[in-house]
Design a protein around this motif. Structure first.
Motif: not given
Length: 189
Positions: A38-56, A70-78
């Motif tokens: 359900l897209p709404e159940a994963f909305a938190l992941k989109g919010e995280e992408m917008a807030d992330t300044s770096a990955l640890l 690296r090659d995923s369009e779903d993770h392009a923001a990273y």
């Protein structure tokens, strides 16, 4: 000072091991995929992408995520964000090309120093051993959990079983979804 946020999928019994596939090591790996999407159940992941300044990340999670994300369009923001990998064994030659700047940190003290720098939130995805160590060192500021309606029994957990003082958490956001997933966002302290 930067916040460190651990984010992950957890089972009702607290296991966070191998949510994406059996290839990650757990006999029930891929348990997230067995729950209706359900897209709404994963909305938190989109919010995280917008807030992330770096990955640890820990070494193992880096080795799993880097070639896929690296090659995923779903993770392009990273893609171009700074990445920090905490490892005593990873070498520069082992880092993946084309996934933005990556720095190897050798200790929890290096993470503590990074946390003191100016900048936005550092997000830790998976990296269960690292999550436990950082929490035990008092370095985690927030937890973003998506709890799935499954009991896995054995498996790695993000929380240490070390005998330490109680740590109070404050629930700052929550929601539940028709597929049984529950969102829980806690700040530490």
């Amino acid at each position: 000072m930067r916040d460190i946020v651990w984010t992950g999928f957890v089972s009702l019994d607290g296991v966070a091991d191998s949510p994406g596939s059996e290839a990650e090591g757990h006999r029930s790996g891929g348990w997230v995929m067995a729950t209706e999407f359900l897209p709404e159940a994963f909305a938190l992941k989109g919010e995280e992408m917008a807030d992330t300044s770096a990955l640890l990340l820990g070494r193992h999670s880096y080795e799993i995520f880097a070639p896929v994300w690296r090659d995923s369009e779903d993770h392009a923001a990273y893609r171009d964000l700074p990445k920090y990998v905490v490892s005593t064994t990873l070498e520069e030659k082992d880092l993946l090309d084309g996934w933005g700047p990556t720095t190897i940190l050798r200790s929890d003290e290096d993470v503590a120093a990074l946390k003191k720098e100016e900048g936005g939130s550092l997000y830790v995805h998976g990296s269960l051993e690292l999550a436990r160590r950082l929490a035990d060192a008092g370095l985690v500021d927030r937890y973003h959990l998506l709890m799935f309606p499954v009991l896995l029994g054995a498996g790695r957990r993000p929380f240490s079983d070390a005998d330490r003082d109680k740590q109070q958490l404050t629930l700052t956001d929550s929601d539940s979804y028709a597929n049984g997933v529950v969102k829980l966002v806690y700040t530490v302290g």
